[in-house]
Design an enzyme around this catalytic site. Structure first.
Site, PDB file in Angstrom:
ATOM      1  N   GLY A  40       0.881  -1.306   0.052  1.00 14.57           N
ATOM      2  CA  GLY A  40      -0.036  -0.045   0.174  1.00 14.57           C
ATOM      3  C   GLY A  40       0.798   1.350  -0.030  1.00 14.57           C
ATOM      4  O   GLY A  40       0.403   2.280  -0.222  1.00 14.57           O
ATOM      5  N   CYS A  43       0.891   5.874   0.289  1.00 16.77           N
ATOM      6  CA  CYS A  43      -0.495   6.529   0.368  1.00 16.77           C
ATOM      7  C   CYS A  43      -1.580   5.701   1.382  1.00 16.77           C
ATOM      8  O   CYS A  43      -2.173   6.434   2.209  1.00 16.77           O
ATOM      9  CB  CYS A  43      -0.969   6.103  -1.033  1.00 16.77           C
ATOM     10  SG  CYS A  43      -2.859   6.510  -1.448  1.00 16.77           S
ATOM     11  N   ARG A 273       8.087  16.440  -1.014  1.00 16.94           N
ATOM     12  CA  ARG A 273       8.386  15.093  -0.855  1.00 16.94           C
ATOM     13  C   ARG A 273       9.851  15.025  -2.116  1.00 16.94           C
ATOM     14  O   ARG A 273       9.625  15.797  -3.045  1.00 16.94           O
ATOM     15  CB  ARG A 273       7.621  14.279  -0.993  1.00 16.94           C
ATOM     16  CG  ARG A 273       6.581  14.402   0.217  1.00 16.94           C
ATOM     17  CD  ARG A 273       5.647  13.252   0.076  1.00 16.94           C
ATOM     18  NE  ARG A 273       5.848  11.908   0.160  1.00 16.94           N
ATOM     19  CZ  ARG A 273       6.203  11.126   1.279  1.00 16.94           C
ATOM     20  NH1 ARG A 273       5.913  11.430   2.313  1.00 16.94           N
ATOM     21  NH2 ARG A 273       6.286   9.803   0.883  1.00 16.94           N
ATOM     22  N   HIS A 444     -31.005  16.746  -9.170  1.00 23.58           N
ATOM     23  CA  HIS A 444     -31.340  17.808  -8.179  1.00 23.58           C
ATOM     24  C   HIS A 444     -31.954  17.210  -6.928  1.00 23.58           C
ATOM     25  O   HIS A 444     -32.578  16.571  -6.956  1.00 23.58           O
ATOM     26  CB  HIS A 444     -32.504  18.921  -8.980  1.00 23.58           C
ATOM     27  CG  HIS A 444     -33.143  19.906  -8.123  1.00 23.58           C
ATOM     28  ND1 HIS A 444     -32.161  21.157  -7.808  1.00 23.58           N
ATOM     29  CD2 HIS A 444     -34.019  20.215  -7.278  1.00 23.58           C
ATOM     30  CE1 HIS A 444     -32.792  21.879  -6.970  1.00 23.58           C
ATOM     31  NE2 HIS A 444     -33.864  21.338  -6.580  1.00 23.58           N
TER      32      HIS A 444
HETATM   33  P1  FAD Z   1       4.682   5.225  -2.726  1.00 19.17           P
HETATM   34  O1  FAD Z   1       3.560   5.086  -2.190  1.00 19.17           O
HETATM   35  O2  FAD Z   1       5.827   5.906  -1.762  1.00 19.17           O
HETATM   36  O3  FAD Z   1       5.313   3.491  -2.500  1.00 19.17           O
HETATM   37  C1  FAD Z   1       6.716   3.028  -2.546  1.00 19.17           C
HETATM   38  C2  FAD Z   1       6.853   1.687  -1.965  1.00 19.17           C
HETATM   39  O4  FAD Z   1       8.275   1.353  -2.229  1.00 19.17           O
HETATM   40  C3  FAD Z   1       6.845   2.153  -0.322  1.00 19.17           C
HETATM   41  O5  FAD Z   1       6.044   1.060   0.347  1.00 19.17           O
HETATM   42  C4  FAD Z   1       8.304   1.713   0.182  1.00 19.17           C
HETATM   43  O6  FAD Z   1       8.450   1.027   1.307  1.00 19.17           O
HETATM   44  C5  FAD Z   1       8.666   0.739  -1.265  1.00 19.17           C
HETATM   45  N1  FAD Z   1      10.060   0.722  -1.410  1.00 19.17           N
HETATM   46  C6  FAD Z   1      10.996   1.769  -1.698  1.00 19.17           C
HETATM   47  N2  FAD Z   1      12.219   1.250  -1.979  1.00 19.17           N
HETATM   48  C7  FAD Z   1      12.094  -0.161  -1.913  1.00 19.17           C
HETATM   49  C8  FAD Z   1      13.131  -1.095  -1.959  1.00 19.17           C
HETATM   50  N3  FAD Z   1      14.432  -0.716  -2.353  1.00 19.17           N
HETATM   51  N4  FAD Z   1      12.714  -2.293  -2.005  1.00 19.17           N
HETATM   52  C9  FAD Z   1      11.823  -2.664  -1.543  1.00 19.17           C
HETATM   53  N5  FAD Z   1      10.593  -1.670  -1.248  1.00 19.17           N
HETATM   54  C10 FAD Z   1      10.931  -0.354  -1.506  1.00 19.17           C
HETATM   55  N6  FAD Z   1      -1.929  11.403  -3.108  1.00 19.17           N
HETATM   56  C11 FAD Z   1      -3.020  11.854  -3.707  1.00 19.17           C
HETATM   57  O7  FAD Z   1      -3.340  11.293  -4.683  1.00 19.17           O
HETATM   58  N7  FAD Z   1      -4.163  12.055  -2.949  1.00 19.17           N
HETATM   59  C12 FAD Z   1      -4.101  12.170  -1.598  1.00 19.17           C
HETATM   60  O8  FAD Z   1      -5.112  12.661  -0.726  1.00 19.17           O
HETATM   61  C13 FAD Z   1      -2.690  12.110  -0.957  1.00 19.17           C
HETATM   62  N8  FAD Z   1      -2.487  12.385   0.378  1.00 19.17           N
HETATM   63  C14 FAD Z   1      -1.151  12.344   0.677  1.00 19.17           C
HETATM   64  C15 FAD Z   1      -1.064  12.606   2.352  1.00 19.17           C
HETATM   65  C16 FAD Z   1       0.273  12.524   2.836  1.00 19.17           C
HETATM   66  C17 FAD Z   1       0.391  12.794   4.243  1.00 19.17           C
HETATM   67  C18 FAD Z   1       1.196  12.166   2.064  1.00 19.17           C
HETATM   68  C19 FAD Z   1       2.613  12.000   2.630  1.00 19.17           C
HETATM   69  C20 FAD Z   1       1.074  11.718   0.694  1.00 19.17           C
HETATM   70  C21 FAD Z   1      -0.199  12.035   0.141  1.00 19.17           C
HETATM   71  N9  FAD Z   1      -0.496  11.691  -1.285  1.00 19.17           N
HETATM   72  C22 FAD Z   1      -1.755  11.703  -1.725  1.00 19.17           C
HETATM   73  C23 FAD Z   1       0.664  11.260  -2.281  1.00 19.17           C
HETATM   74  C24 FAD Z   1       0.933   9.608  -2.525  1.00 19.17           C
HETATM   75  O9  FAD Z   1       0.843   9.157  -1.300  1.00 19.17           O
HETATM   76  C25 FAD Z   1       1.815   9.458  -3.203  1.00 19.17           C
HETATM   77  O10 FAD Z   1       1.752  10.237  -4.593  1.00 19.17           O
HETATM   78  C26 FAD Z   1       1.739   7.814  -3.719  1.00 19.17           C
HETATM   79  O11 FAD Z   1       2.141   7.258  -2.498  1.00 19.17           O
HETATM   80  C27 FAD Z   1       2.761   7.468  -4.639  1.00 19.17           C
HETATM   81  O12 FAD Z   1       2.759   5.997  -5.126  1.00 19.17           O
HETATM   82  P2  FAD Z   1       4.229   5.110  -5.411  1.00 19.17           P
HETATM   83  O13 FAD Z   1       3.580   3.966  -5.593  1.00 19.17           O
HETATM   84  O14 FAD Z   1       5.089   6.077  -6.354  1.00 19.17           O
HETATM   85  O15 FAD Z   1       5.071   5.199  -4.287  1.00 19.17           O
HETATM   86  P1  NAD Z   2       3.807  20.870  -1.513  1.00 20.47           P
HETATM   87  O1  NAD Z   2       4.825  20.790  -2.450  1.00 20.47           O
HETATM   88  O2  NAD Z   2       2.356  20.515  -1.460  1.00 20.47           O
HETATM   89  O3  NAD Z   2       3.910  22.056  -0.460  1.00 20.47           O
HETATM   90  C1  NAD Z   2       4.960  22.470   0.294  1.00 20.47           C
HETATM   91  C2  NAD Z   2       4.913  24.094   0.653  1.00 20.47           C
HETATM   92  O4  NAD Z   2       6.187  24.235   1.608  1.00 20.47           O
HETATM   93  C3  NAD Z   2       5.008  24.960  -0.660  1.00 20.47           C
HETATM   94  O5  NAD Z   2       3.709  25.920  -0.535  1.00 20.47           O
HETATM   95  C4  NAD Z   2       6.432  25.643  -0.486  1.00 20.47           C
HETATM   96  O6  NAD Z   2       6.470  26.737  -0.994  1.00 20.47           O
HETATM   97  C5  NAD Z   2       6.453  25.588   1.118  1.00 20.47           C
HETATM   98  N1  NAD Z   2       7.936  25.565   1.506  1.00 20.47           N
HETATM   99  C6  NAD Z   2       9.009  24.962   0.660  1.00 20.47           C
HETATM  100  N2  NAD Z   2      10.277  25.460   1.735  1.00 20.47           N
HETATM  101  C7  NAD Z   2       9.689  26.137   2.710  1.00 20.47           C
HETATM  102  C8  NAD Z   2      10.692  26.684   3.689  1.00 20.47           C
HETATM  103  N3  NAD Z   2      11.735  26.461   3.859  1.00 20.47           N
HETATM  104  N4  NAD Z   2       9.798  27.227   4.587  1.00 20.47           N
HETATM  105  C9  NAD Z   2       8.479  27.529   4.351  1.00 20.47           C
HETATM  106  N5  NAD Z   2       7.654  26.834   3.613  1.00 20.47           N
HETATM  107  C10 NAD Z   2       8.546  26.360   2.513  1.00 20.47           C
HETATM  108  O7  NAD Z   2       4.411  19.574  -0.404  1.00 20.47           O
HETATM  109  P2  NAD Z   2       3.727  18.839   0.783  1.00 20.47           P
HETATM  110  O8  NAD Z   2       2.633  19.518   1.382  1.00 20.47           O
HETATM  111  O9  NAD Z   2       4.858  18.122   1.679  1.00 20.47           O
HETATM  112  O10 NAD Z   2       3.210  17.587  -0.196  1.00 20.47           O
HETATM  113  C11 NAD Z   2       4.065  16.635  -0.828  1.00 20.47           C
HETATM  114  C12 NAD Z   2       3.230  16.140  -2.055  1.00 20.47           C
HETATM  115  O11 NAD Z   2       2.426  15.232  -1.465  1.00 20.47           O
HETATM  116  C13 NAD Z   2       2.524  17.047  -2.780  1.00 20.47           C
HETATM  117  O12 NAD Z   2       3.207  17.777  -3.635  1.00 20.47           O
HETATM  118  C14 NAD Z   2       1.554  16.103  -3.380  1.00 20.47           C
HETATM  119  O13 NAD Z   2       1.977  15.709  -4.591  1.00 20.47           O
HETATM  120  C15 NAD Z   2       1.554  14.934  -2.356  1.00 20.47           C
HETATM  121  N6  NAD Z   2       0.201  15.258  -1.518  1.00 20.47           N
HETATM  122  C16 NAD Z   2      -1.094  15.377  -2.252  1.00 20.47           C
HETATM  123  C17 NAD Z   2      -2.205  15.450  -1.290  1.00 20.47           C
HETATM  124  C18 NAD Z   2      -3.430  15.386  -2.288  1.00 20.47           C
HETATM  125  O14 NAD Z   2      -3.473  14.961  -3.484  1.00 20.47           O
HETATM  126  N7  NAD Z   2      -4.580  15.658  -1.524  1.00 20.47           N
HETATM  127  C19 NAD Z   2      -2.311  15.591  -0.024  1.00 20.47           C
HETATM  128  C20 NAD Z   2      -0.932  15.154   0.527  1.00 20.47           C
HETATM  129  C21 NAD Z   2       0.255  15.463  -0.267  1.00 20.47           C
END
Ligand code: FAD
Ligand code: NAD
Length: 465
Positions: A40, A43, A273, A444
């Site tokens: 998973g 995400c 990130r 609606h």
């Molecule tokens: P990841 O989900 O990061 O998965 C990578 C996996 O690879 C991990 O499980 C890791 O353990 C594994 N891995 C890495 N290297 C190795 C290795 N060498 N060997 C074995 N396993 C390994 N996105 C949205 O679209 N909607 C949202 O609402 C949203 N909310 C978010 C909220 C937060 C707090 C955060 C942090 C992120 C959010 N995101 C959201 C972003 C979303 O989580 C990522 O875009 C998504 O998880 C990317 O998927 P991925 O498969 O590329 O990588």
């Molecule tokens: P982000 O890029 O959304 O926001 C980072 C913010 O930090 C920006 O506004 C930037 O200007 C600011 N910033 C950068 N350096 C700074 C500093 N030194 N001091 C103060 N502000 C600073 O990044 P995030 O919130 O960490 O999320 C990472 C990624 O995870 C997102 O870009 C998105 O792709 C994904 N994400 C998606 C969702 C969703 O789809 N709902 C939710 C959470 C995360």
């Protein structure tokens, strides 16, 4: 040491990797997936799902608090509400656990072999995995890198002690009385709002001149207004400098150049990130890069034959649904299907209060691309359903080509607007013109009617405004 061979090896079981493996399994491809932590990925375990669970719990608590204070517009009163954060986190963990088991089950059902451990390239066709039972060597015809991303750390605010990333924030068992969020982007505002609703005193420090700088100002205005109403202090144009000597405050340089100090029990750093490109042997295969990311083409092929990359490790937008769509496509390519990345848009939803949805081009982006456009917005204040939900702040906006009315972009900000993203994406993917939306009966009373009305208004004849 054990050795196995397979046709497809997927490194990482996040949304990109696990979807790729499931689809490959469905297509009869002999597939192995390696995951070091939990199926998973970010995400499901520490990202999208747990954050939305905590946001929902915070909303519920906030509603109860409003009722207790006699401010409920519905005439509901309750006695003083209380929240046991440890129980809320346990509820969130149960949801994560169920989905986690679900992904593992889906991989099994698709006939995918799952290996637990850290994978590392030996060469372009061989990966070794440190498993609990020793070293496992896997030889594969095709390898998909789906290693995801990790939070960016600020050198002057290293993670540890009071300085936390979203992962620790989502697991706090006690509410920090004072929380400072560094970075007013997606995570900072989604979680900052949730903590404010749960009762923390929240301050957001954003380096740029406004919050959520990736969205246009019209879309973020209702969010800024709500943050203000929740008592969240927002400092824009401010630079975090580090922790105070005692570790109980954040030091920063404000927009006017003055040095300031904000009390903080926890400092949540959410400044973006970065791709996970370390410790898995990238140096062994020397793939071309695109900045910090792995460079891919329109089939997610890397610069080495037989190696694909998908998801966050390949760049922006770092969104789960992009990773999943890439994973599904790559599995089909490996199975011999003719596929290439031909998506017209990738929707983005920010789960703030109110929520923001964007699909396709904003008016400014379309104009910058030299396209002559027609655009209009319809406010939720004129939408009956939004009124019944007390969600009158916000709007739906449609952007279309002026000549043939092809819809180029749709944006919305409003309570519950996230659920409109499906209709918006479908319209753009299907190549809808304004007349197609205007000619579709929208049920609606729903917020979706604001989409219909925005299209009608762009055509010059909205009915309910
Ligand atoms: P990841 O989900 O990061 O998965 C990578 C996996 O690879 C991990 O499980 C890791 O353990 C594994 N891995 C890495 N290297 C190795 C290795 N060498 N060997 C074995 N396993 C390994 N996105 C949205 O679209 N909607 C949202 O609402 C949203 N909310 C978010 C909220 C937060 C707090 C955060 C942090 C992120 C959010 N995101 C959201 C972003 C979303 O989580 C990522 O875009 C998504 O998880 C990317 O998927 P991925 O498969 O590329 O990588
Ligand atoms: P982000 O890029 O959304 O926001 C980072 C913010 O930090 C920006 O506004 C930037 O200007 C600011 N910033 C950068 N350096 C700074 C500093 N030194 N001091 C103060 N502000 C600073 O990044 P995030 O919130 O960490 O999320 C990472 C990624 O995870 C997102 O870009 C998105 O792709 C994904 N994400 C998606 C969702 C969703 O789809 N709902 C939710 C959470 C995360």
């Amino acid at each position: 040491m054990k050795e196995i061979s397979c046709k497809l090896l997927v490194m990482g079981a996040g949304p990109g990797g696990y979807v790729c493996a499931i689809r490959a399994g469905q297509l009869g491809i002999d597939t192995v997936i390696v995951e070091a932590v939990k199926a998973g990925g970010t995400c499901l375990n520490v990202g999208c799902i747990p954050s939305k669970a905590m946001i929902h719990a915070a909303d519920e608590y906030s509603k109860a608090t409003e009722m207790a204070s006699g401010r409920s517009p519905f005439g509901i009163t309750v006695s003083t509400p209380a929240i046991d954060l440890a129980k809320t986190v346990a509820w969130k963990d149960r949801i994560v656990g169920r989905l986690n088991a679900g992904v593992t089950g889906l991989l099994k059902k698709a006939g995918v072999k799952a290996v637990v451990g850290w994978a590392r390239f030996r060469d372009g066709k061989t990966v070794e995995v440190d498993t609990e039972t020793g070293l496992q060597v896997i030889r594969a015809e095709t390898i998909v890198i789906a290693t995801g991303s990790a939070p960016v750390e600020l050198p002057f605010l290293p993670f540890g002690g009071p300085v936390i990333s979203s992962t620790e924030a989502l697991a706090l068992k006690q509410l920090p009385p004072e929380l400072v969020v560094v970075g007013g982007g997606y995570i900072g505002l989604e979680l900052g709002t949730a903590f404010a609703k749960l009762g923390s005193k929240v301050a957001v420090v954003e380096a740029l001149s406004r919050i959520l700088p990736q969205y246009d100002a019209e879309l973020t205005r209702p969010v800024a207004k709500r943050l203000d109403a929740l008592g969240v202090k927002v400092l824009t144009g401010a630079k975090a400098r580090g922790l105070s000597g005692k570790g109980d405050a954040l030091l920063l340089e404000a927009a006017d150049g003055t040095e300031q100090k904000i009390a903080a029990d926890k400092v949540l750093v959410t400044v973006g990130r970065k791709p996970q490109v370390e410790s898995w042997g990238l140096e062994e295969i020397d793939l071309d890069r695109d900045g910090p990311f792995i460079r891919i083409d329109d089939q997610c092929r890397t610069s080495m034959r037989g190696i694909y990359a998908i998801g966050d490790v390949t760049g922006e937008p770092m969104l789960a649904h992009r990773a999943m769509a890439q994973g599904e496509m790559v599995a089909e390519i490996v199975a011999g299907h003719k596929r290439a990345w031909d998506k017209r848009s990738i929707p983005a939803v920010c789960f703030t209060d109110p929520e923001i949805v964007t699909v396709g081009l904003s008016p400014d982006e379309a104009k910058a691309a030299g396209i002559e456009i027609k655009s209009a917005q319809f406010p939720f204040s004129a939408n009956g359903r939004a009124m019944t939900l007390s969600g009158e702040d916000g709007f739906v906006r449609v952007v279309a080509r002026a000549d043939n009315h092809l819809v180029l972009g749709i944006q919305a900000v409003g309570t519950g607007a996230s659920e409109l993203s499906a209709a918006f994406s479908l319209a753009i993917e299907m190549g809808a013109q304004l007349e197609d939306i205007a000619g579709t009966i929208h049920a609606h009373p729903t917020q979706g009617e604001a989409f219909l009305e925005a299209a009608l208004r762009t055509l010059g004849h909205a009915l309910h405004i």
